[in-house]
Design a protein around this motif. Structure first.
Motif, PDB file in Angstrom:
ATOM      1  N   ASP A   1       0.665  -1.075  -0.251  1.00 44.47           N
ATOM      2  CA  ASP A   1      -0.214  -0.629  -0.130  1.00 44.47           C
ATOM      3  C   ASP A   1       0.723   1.596  -0.755  1.00 44.47           C
ATOM      4  N   GLY A   2       2.117   1.067  -0.228  1.00 44.30           N
ATOM      5  CA  GLY A   2       3.108   2.588  -0.690  1.00 44.30           C
ATOM      6  C   GLY A   2       3.689   2.929   0.346  1.00 44.30           C
ATOM      7  N   PHE A   3       4.113   2.458   1.721  1.00 43.97           N
ATOM      8  CA  PHE A   3       4.841   2.577   3.209  1.00 43.97           C
ATOM      9  C   PHE A   3       5.899   2.135   2.809  1.00 43.97           C
ATOM     10  N   VAL A   4       6.991   2.853   3.186  1.00 44.89           N
ATOM     11  CA  VAL A   4       8.530   3.008   3.932  1.00 44.89           C
ATOM     12  C   VAL A   4       9.052   2.312   5.366  1.00 44.89           C
ATOM     13  N   ALA A   5       7.767   2.519   5.859  1.00 47.59           N
ATOM     14  CA  ALA A   5       7.852   2.562   6.921  1.00 47.59           C
ATOM     15  C   ALA A   5       6.548   2.897   7.846  1.00 47.59           C
ATOM     16  N   ASP A   6       5.995   2.346   9.621  1.00 43.47           N
ATOM     17  CA  ASP A   6       5.422   2.662  10.224  1.00 43.47           C
ATOM     18  C   ASP A   6       4.969   4.042  10.419  1.00 43.47           C
ATOM     19  N   PRO A   7       3.708   4.747  11.163  1.00 48.48           N
ATOM     20  CA  PRO A   7       3.879   6.042  11.474  1.00 48.48           C
ATOM     21  C   PRO A   7       5.506   6.314  12.427  1.00 48.48           C
ATOM     22  N   HIS A   8       5.771   5.493  13.134  1.00 51.01           N
ATOM     23  CA  HIS A   8       6.878   5.667  14.340  1.00 51.01           C
ATOM     24  C   HIS A   8       7.952   4.958  13.468  1.00 51.01           C
ATOM     25  N   ASP A   9       8.496   5.716  12.089  1.00 49.85           N
ATOM     26  CA  ASP A   9       9.190   5.145  11.262  1.00 49.85           C
ATOM     27  C   ASP A   9      10.025   3.562  11.491  1.00 49.85           C
ATOM     28  N   ARG A  10       9.396   2.825  12.122  1.00 48.53           N
ATOM     29  CA  ARG A  10       9.764   1.590  11.961  1.00 48.53           C
ATOM     30  C   ARG A  10       9.330   0.260  11.379  1.00 48.53           C
ATOM     31  N   ILE A  11      10.354  -0.121  10.448  1.00 53.31           N
ATOM     32  CA  ILE A  11      10.378  -0.508   9.140  1.00 53.31           C
ATOM     33  C   ILE A  11       9.396  -1.841   9.179  1.00 53.31           C
ATOM     34  N   GLY A  12       9.642  -3.044  10.419  1.00 48.33           N
ATOM     35  CA  GLY A  12       8.274  -4.078  10.921  1.00 48.33           C
ATOM     36  C   GLY A  12       8.999  -5.075   9.894  1.00 48.33           C
ATOM     37  N   GLU A  13       7.447  -5.913   9.886  1.00 48.32           N
ATOM     38  CA  GLU A  13       8.241  -6.395   8.409  1.00 48.32           C
ATOM     39  C   GLU A  13       8.591  -6.573   7.035  1.00 48.32           C
ATOM     40  N   LEU A  14       8.885  -4.609   6.450  1.00 44.37           N
ATOM     41  CA  LEU A  14       9.166  -4.681   5.088  1.00 44.37           C
ATOM     42  C   LEU A  14      10.797  -5.743   4.696  1.00 44.37           C
ATOM     43  N   PHE A  15      12.171  -5.913   5.709  1.00 43.01           N
ATOM     44  CA  PHE A  15      12.907  -6.251   5.756  1.00 43.01           C
ATOM     45  C   PHE A  15      13.206  -7.682   5.199  1.00 43.01           C
ATOM     46  N   GLU A  16      11.648  -8.686   5.988  1.00 44.97           N
ATOM     47  CA  GLU A  16      11.855 -10.478   5.265  1.00 44.97           C
ATOM     48  C   GLU A  16      12.501 -10.385   4.176  1.00 44.97           C
ATOM     49  N   TRP A  17      12.723  -9.266   3.343  1.00 43.89           N
ATOM     50  CA  TRP A  17      12.849 -10.566   1.625  1.00 43.89           C
ATOM     51  C   TRP A  17      14.626 -10.183   2.274  1.00 43.89           C
ATOM     52  N   TYR A  18      15.041  -9.324   3.090  1.00 43.00           N
ATOM     53  CA  TYR A  18      16.974 -10.109   3.166  1.00 43.00           C
ATOM     54  C   TYR A  18      16.679 -11.045   3.849  1.00 43.00           C
ATOM     55  N   GLU A  19      16.349 -11.637   4.392  1.00 43.14           N
ATOM     56  CA  GLU A  19      16.273 -12.822   5.756  1.00 43.14           C
ATOM     57  C   GLU A  19      15.940 -14.424   5.237  1.00 43.14           C
ATOM     58  N   ALA A  20      15.196 -14.091   3.824  1.00 46.51           N
ATOM     59  CA  ALA A  20      14.512 -15.147   3.117  1.00 46.51           C
ATOM     60  C   ALA A  20      14.813 -16.078   2.484  1.00 46.51           C
ATOM     61  N   GLY A  21      16.156 -16.261   2.014  1.00 46.92           N
ATOM     62  CA  GLY A  21      17.369 -16.757   1.317  1.00 46.92           C
ATOM     63  C   GLY A  21      18.130 -17.796   1.417  1.00 46.92           C
ATOM     64  N   GLU A  22      18.948 -18.199   0.479  1.00 46.28           N
ATOM     65  CA  GLU A  22      20.247 -18.651   1.071  1.00 46.28           C
ATOM     66  C   GLU A  22      21.368 -18.760   0.877  1.00 46.28           C
ATOM     67  N   VAL A  23      21.315 -17.225   0.021  1.00 41.61           N
ATOM     68  CA  VAL A  23      22.174 -16.697  -0.444  1.00 41.61           C
ATOM     69  C   VAL A  23      22.582 -15.451   0.012  1.00 41.61           C
ATOM     70  N   THR A  24      24.186 -15.508   0.154  1.00 35.50           N
ATOM     71  CA  THR A  24      24.553 -14.146   1.530  1.00 35.50           C
ATOM     72  C   THR A  24      25.144 -13.611   0.077  1.00 35.50           C
ATOM     73  N   VAL A  25      24.993 -12.044   1.189  1.00 31.42           N
ATOM     74  CA  VAL A  25      25.452 -11.089  -0.257  1.00 31.42           C
ATOM     75  C   VAL A  25      26.559 -10.169   0.481  1.00 31.42           C
ATOM     76  N   PRO A  26      27.853 -10.188   0.478  1.00 26.30           N
ATOM     77  CA  PRO A  26      28.919  -9.773   1.824  1.00 26.30           C
ATOM     78  C   PRO A  26      28.096  -7.974   1.197  1.00 26.30           C
ATOM     79  N   ASN A  27      28.682  -7.349   2.580  1.00 31.34           N
ATOM     80  CA  ASN A  27      28.386  -5.866   2.446  1.00 31.34           C
ATOM     81  C   ASN A  27      29.523  -5.610   3.313  1.00 31.34           C
ATOM     82  N   PRO A  28      30.457  -4.696   3.590  1.00 24.98           N
ATOM     83  CA  PRO A  28      31.276  -3.800   4.603  1.00 24.98           C
ATOM     84  C   PRO A  28      30.414  -3.702   5.969  1.00 24.98           C
ATOM     85  N   ASN A  29      29.234  -3.703   6.021  1.00 28.03           N
ATOM     86  CA  ASN A  29      28.773  -3.358   7.639  1.00 28.03           C
ATOM     87  C   ASN A  29      28.654  -4.651   7.828  1.00 28.03           C
ATOM     88  N   GLU A  30      29.430  -4.730   8.960  1.00 29.35           N
ATOM     89  CA  GLU A  30      29.484  -6.437   9.933  1.00 29.35           C
ATOM     90  C   GLU A  30      28.347  -6.526  11.093  1.00 29.35           C
TER      91      GLU A  30
END
Length: 195
Positions: free
Chosen positions: A13-42
């Motif tokens: 429905d078009g939102f990037v965070a809830d009214p309190h700036d929390r992302i809730g379930e939005l970022f589930e896709w970042y943890e939904a698989g088996e492939v690790t994509v490296p990044n510099p932030n530990e």
């Protein structure tokens, strides 16, 4: 010269965070698989499906600078000066935080979206510039500074919150046909901005 693109994970429905700036379930896709994509932030780990990994690599491997708003920068505590895209950050703000140069040495603070895009392009050189804040993305779209709009659309309805898009200043903004990648827990869409 690289392109300037926006990317946000957005609820159906078009939102990037809830009214309190929390992302809730939005970022589930970042943890939904088996492939690790490296990044510099530990403190950040991406374990996505193969399609999501391809999308993340496309968004980050040629990223030379990230533009963010002060609100997102504060929420993320400046990503510890290591944005997951692996690029320096340019923050749009009227005033840099106290001790910014010592705490975030690779981060630049500027006032104004146009100045931020110009500075980010200078930092990025031939690489891309990614806009990571919805308000900044909208202002950059209104200024005609965006080449592509990217959305990772996820199956959740927030009902209210922080929208990705607001009313365009000049009315309708036409985009070209999307490039679509179906992933687990996200449908990744890339829309070139029609010139």
């Amino acid at each position: 010269m690289g392109k300037v693109f926006t990317h946000m994970t957005m609820s159906l429905d078009g939102f990037v965070a809830d009214p309190h700036d929390r992302i809730g379930e939005l970022f589930e896709w970042y943890e939904a698989g088996e492939v690790t994509v490296p990044n510099p932030n530990e403190t950040v780990e991406f374990r996505v499906d193969a399609a999501g990994a391809r999308v993340l690599r496309e968004l980050t491997e040629n990223c030379g600078a990230v533009v963010a708003g002060r609100r997102l920068f504060d929420i993320a505590d400046g990503w510890g000066d290591k944005h997951p895209a692996g690029a320096p950050v340019v923050v749009v703000t009227h005033r840099a935080p106290e001790g910014a140069a010592e705490r975030w040495p690779t981060t630049t603070f500027v006032s104004g979206v146009e100045a931020a895009i110009t500075r980010a392009r200078g930092i990025a050189g031939d690489q891309d510039v990614s806009i990571a804040s919805s308000t900044i993305a909208q202002q950059a779209l209104d200024l005609g500074l965006v080449d592509e709009v990217c959305v990772s659309l996820v199956p959740v309805l927030f009902g209210e919150g922080v929208p990705y898009f607001a009313k365009p200043a000049a009315g309708h903004l036409l985009l070209d046909d999307p490039i679509v990648v179906q992933g687990r827990r996200a449908l990744h869409l890339r829309y070139p901005v029609r010139r």
